[in-house]
Structure formats: C-alpha cells, structure tokens
Design a protein around this motif. Structure first.
Motif, PDB file in Angstrom:
ATOM      1  N   CYS A 141      77.353 -38.812  26.275  1.00  0.00           N
ATOM      2  CA  CYS A 141      76.380 -38.557  27.340  1.00  0.00           C
ATOM      3  C   CYS A 141      76.045 -37.075  27.402  1.00  0.00           C
ATOM      4  O   CYS A 141      76.936 -36.223  27.415  1.00  0.00           O
TER       5      CYS A 141
ATOM      6  N   GLY B 260      85.507 -33.610  24.942  1.00  0.00           N
ATOM      7  CA  GLY B 260      85.726 -33.593  23.499  1.00  0.00           C
ATOM      8  C   GLY B 260      86.395 -32.320  23.031  1.00  0.00           C
ATOM      9  O   GLY B 260      86.647 -32.137  21.835  1.00  0.00           O
TER      10      GLY B 260
ATOM     11  N   ASN C 208      82.804 -31.167  34.061  1.00  0.00           N
ATOM     12  CA  ASN C 208      83.333 -29.990  33.376  1.00  0.00           C
ATOM     13  C   ASN C 208      82.475 -29.500  32.219  1.00  0.00           C
ATOM     14  O   ASN C 208      82.598 -28.358  31.791  1.00  0.00           O
TER      15      ASN C 208
ATOM     16  N   GLY D  59      82.558 -33.261  29.040  1.00  0.00           N
ATOM     17  CA  GLY D  59      82.982 -32.143  28.186  1.00  0.00           C
ATOM     18  C   GLY D  59      84.415 -32.363  27.727  1.00  0.00           C
ATOM     19  O   GLY D  59      85.171 -31.411  27.509  1.00  0.00           O
TER      20      GLY D  59
HETATM   21  N1  LIG Z   1      87.133 -21.119  28.376  1.00  0.00           N
HETATM   22  C1  LIG Z   1      86.981 -20.301  29.430  1.00  0.00           C
HETATM   23  O1  LIG Z   1      87.419 -19.135  29.408  1.00  0.00           O
HETATM   24  C2  LIG Z   1      86.291 -20.787  30.670  1.00  0.00           C
HETATM   25  C3  LIG Z   1      86.391 -20.008  31.816  1.00  0.00           C
HETATM   26  C4  LIG Z   1      85.769 -20.423  32.986  1.00  0.00           C
HETATM   27  C5  LIG Z   1      85.064 -21.611  32.999  1.00  0.00           C
HETATM   28  N2  LIG Z   1      84.967 -22.345  31.876  1.00  0.00           N
HETATM   29  C6  LIG Z   1      84.202 -23.604  31.945  1.00  0.00           C
HETATM   30  O2  LIG Z   1      85.029 -24.683  31.551  1.00  0.00           O
HETATM   31  C7  LIG Z   1      84.208 -25.753  31.077  1.00  0.00           C
HETATM   32  C8  LIG Z   1      84.776 -26.245  29.757  1.00  0.00           C
HETATM   33  O3  LIG Z   1      84.678 -25.206  28.809  1.00  0.00           O
HETATM   34  P1  LIG Z   1      85.733 -24.995  27.630  1.00  0.00           P
HETATM   35  O4  LIG Z   1      86.238 -23.618  27.742  1.00  0.00           O
HETATM   36  O5  LIG Z   1      86.687 -26.123  27.591  1.00  0.00           O
HETATM   37  O6  LIG Z   1      84.735 -24.998  26.392  1.00  0.00           O
HETATM   38  P2  LIG Z   1      84.555 -25.976  25.161  1.00  0.00           P
HETATM   39  O7  LIG Z   1      83.387 -25.454  24.429  1.00  0.00           O
HETATM   40  O8  LIG Z   1      85.853 -26.148  24.460  1.00  0.00           O
HETATM   41  O9  LIG Z   1      84.186 -27.389  25.847  1.00  0.00           O
HETATM   42  C9  LIG Z   1      82.938 -27.649  26.420  1.00  0.00           C
HETATM   43  C10 LIG Z   1      82.565 -29.096  26.087  1.00  0.00           C
HETATM   44  O10 LIG Z   1      81.343 -29.407  26.771  1.00  0.00           O
HETATM   45  C11 LIG Z   1      80.548 -30.180  25.883  1.00  0.00           C
HETATM   46  N3  LIG Z   1      79.137 -30.092  26.238  1.00  0.00           N
HETATM   47  C12 LIG Z   1      78.280 -29.050  26.062  1.00  0.00           C
HETATM   48  N4  LIG Z   1      77.059 -29.372  26.461  1.00  0.00           N
HETATM   49  C13 LIG Z   1      77.124 -30.645  26.935  1.00  0.00           C
HETATM   50  C14 LIG Z   1      76.177 -31.529  27.501  1.00  0.00           C
HETATM   51  N5  LIG Z   1      74.888 -31.191  27.641  1.00  0.00           N
HETATM   52  N6  LIG Z   1      76.595 -32.752  27.907  1.00  0.00           N
HETATM   53  C15 LIG Z   1      77.880 -33.136  27.736  1.00  0.00           C
HETATM   54  N7  LIG Z   1      78.825 -32.341  27.189  1.00  0.00           N
HETATM   55  C16 LIG Z   1      78.443 -31.106  26.802  1.00  0.00           C
HETATM   56  C17 LIG Z   1      80.816 -29.582  24.507  1.00  0.00           C
HETATM   57  O11 LIG Z   1      80.450 -30.479  23.470  1.00  0.00           O
HETATM   58  C18 LIG Z   1      82.311 -29.308  24.589  1.00  0.00           C
HETATM   59  O12 LIG Z   1      83.070 -30.386  24.112  1.00  0.00           O
HETATM   60  C19 LIG Z   1      82.790 -25.187  30.989  1.00  0.00           C
HETATM   61  O13 LIG Z   1      82.050 -25.611  32.121  1.00  0.00           O
HETATM   62  C20 LIG Z   1      83.004 -23.693  31.035  1.00  0.00           C
HETATM   63  O14 LIG Z   1      81.893 -22.999  31.545  1.00  0.00           O
HETATM   64  C21 LIG Z   1      85.563 -21.982  30.703  1.00  0.00           C
END
Ligand SMILES: NC(=O)c1ccc[n+]([C@@H]2O[C@H](COP(=O)([O-])OP(=O)(O)OC[C@H]3O[C@@H](n4cnc5c(N)ncnc54)[C@H](O)[C@@H]3O)[C@@H](O)[C@H]2O)c1
Length: 250
Positions: free
Chosen positions: A63, A16, A91, A14
């Motif tokens: 992936c 990207g 992540n 994740g």
């Molecule tokens: N942003 C928040 O408030 C928050 C809070 C708690 C937890 N999280 C967790 O943090 C992590 C990252 O989230 P973020 O906030 O950076 O969001 P984001 O959407 O910016 O990043 C998530 C990334 O995961 C990638 N992704 C999605 N499905 C995928 C798959 N099947 N295989 C590989 N990559 C995949 C997406 O393309 C994206 O680049 C997540 O697990 C999310 O649940 C986020």
C-alpha cells in the motif's frame, strides 16, 4: 518488557524496513496478528518471513499511504483477513536527504506521504476501531516535529504536522475509546540514516550531539510503540513521546 497481545491485530505502515519492521517483529513476538504494509514488496515479504520464523502470524499488504483509496482497501483487506483492528502504527515516511525540498514536486511528495499519508491511515483505522469498541494509534513524528531543521523544510513541516494531527485525533476520538499518540525518534540507525551512519565524520557529529553518545536502534522505538498501545498506557493520549538519547534536552 514482554506484552501479551494475543488475539489483537496490529497494522504497521513502512514495515518493510527500519522502525516499522522492528515494531512489526515486536508485535509478532507478543502474539498479535500483524499486517505488514509498505510500498516495498521485498522488504515487506522479508518482515513477514521474520515474524513467521519466530512463530508469529503476519500478512503483507502492499500500500502506498499517499493513495487514499489504497489505504481504505488495505484496511478492508486486513478486516477480511483478521476480522478486526486494534492498533495502527502509521510510520511510513521519506526524508529526501539529497533533494531540494523547496522544489514544488519534492515538497508535494513529502507532504503526501509523511503527513497526508498519516491522515489517510488514521481515518481508515478509526472506522474499524470504532466497530471494535476502541483501539490505539501511534504515529511516527520525529524530534524534527519539535525543533527546527535548517536543511529539510518539508520534512520538518510534515513532522510538526504529525504532532498536530495526533493531538487532534486524541481529542476527537477519546469518546470512542481510541487513544492517539506519536513517537518522536532522534537519530536512529535505519536505511534512512545510512548515509550519515556510514560516513565516520557525520556519524561522530551525530553521536556528539546525543548525550547518550550513540545513534538509537529501531527496537528502542518499537518498545515505545508497543508500550503506547498497551494497557500500561491506558491513560496516555495526545502525547508526543521523545526517544532521542537526550538530543533535545540541552
Ligand atoms: N531513522 C531516523 O533517524 C528517524 C528519526 C525520526 C523519525 N523517523 C521516521 O521514522 C519512520 C520510519 O523511518 P525509518 O528510519 O525506519 O526509515 P526506512 O527508510 O528504513 O523505512 C521507511 C519505510 O517506509 C516505506 N515507505 C516510503 N514511502 C512509502 C509510501 N508512500 N507508502 C508506504 N510505505 C512507504 C519505505 O519503503 C520503507 O520501508 C519515518 O516516518 C521517518 O521519518 C526516522
């Protein structure tokens, strides 16, 4: 804090976007060779470019973490490129803000990415880390892994599951010198929370429920991930580290 991860190899899923990108950049700045992984090729390539612009080393491997054989191939490719693996930040995740998570397909997709995806990555990483004589894994859970959530049954279940899997891994692989922890972010400003952040009313509500009075930044989670991987945390394993501006304290 500045770390020296020279000679180390870190894999981030994740990466990207958002939290994963911030972790990848932080590892790159600290001297690690970084495997940037995501389903989003454009985002992944951008992260690699950003790392290279600051003098770091990185490659992108596309992936889908829900696909077990793709995850195994990703780790094999990483080993071919860099020879070993020291750290894994599992992540990648989805939130389904608009969809009904009681729907069978939405539920299954959430589980396959947010929970089974973490399992696939841990399993593949541990094989490589054992050969190296140890390593550190940090999974991304959420404050939704510790508290309830009335609107997202699948998300909240997967994030509770990630904490369980983290604790299991910590116990199972301690003898292999592999530490397994997770981070539990509060509301962080990324693509995932864009709908909330761009609506002044929702944003104010989010900020009001956070004692520090603001949303978190991805770099604030990346800092915790690097600390958990570093020797500064050499006696920390099985720990869900909450980084939420105090949201779950009251
Ligand atoms: N942003 C928040 O408030 C928050 C809070 C708690 C937890 N999280 C967790 O943090 C992590 C990252 O989230 P973020 O906030 O950076 O969001 P984001 O959407 O910016 O990043 C998530 C990334 O995961 C990638 N992704 C999605 N499905 C995928 C798959 N099947 N295989 C590989 N990559 C995949 C997406 O393309 C994206 O680049 C997540 O697990 C999310 O649940 C986020």
């Amino acid at each position: 804090m500045d770390y020296d991860f020279g000679g180390k190899v870190a894999l981030i899923t994740g990466a990207g976007s958002g939290i994963g990108r911030a972790t990848a950049l932080a590892f790159g700045k600290s001297g690690a060779s970084v495997i940037v992984s995501d389903v989003n090729e454009q985002g992944g390539d951008e992260t690699v470019d950003l790392i290279k612009q600051t003098g770091g080393q990185a490659i992108f491997i596309r992936c889908d973490v829900a696909d077990a054989s793709a995850v195994d191939e990703m780790v094999e490719q990483a080993l071919k490129e860099y020879g070993h693996l020291d750290y894994g930040h599992n992540n990648a995740g989805i939130a389904n803000v608009q969809a009904d998570e009681w729907d069978e397909d939405v539920w299954a997709r959430s589980l396959s990415i947010n929970l089974t995806g973490v399992m696939h990555c841990m399993r593949a990483e541990v094989k490589a880390m054992r050969e190296r004589g140890g390593g550190a894994i940090v999974n991304t859970s959420s404050i939704n892994g510790l508290t309830g959530n009335a609107s997202q049954p699948a998300y909240v279940s997967t994030k509770h599951g990630v904490i369980g899997l983290t604790r299991h891994g910590a116990l199972k692989w301690a003898k292999d010198n592999i530490r397994v922890n997770c981070v539990c972010p509060g509301v962080i400003e990324t693509a995932m929370t864009e709908a909330v952040a761009s609506n002044p009313q929702y944003r104010a509500a989010m900020e009001n429920m956070t004692p520090l009075g603001r949303m978190g930044r991805p770099e604030e989670i990346a800092g915790a991930v690097l600390w958990l991987c570093s020797d500064q945390a050499s006696f920390v394993t099985g720990h869900p580290l909450v980084i939420d501006g105090g949201a779950t304290v009251a």
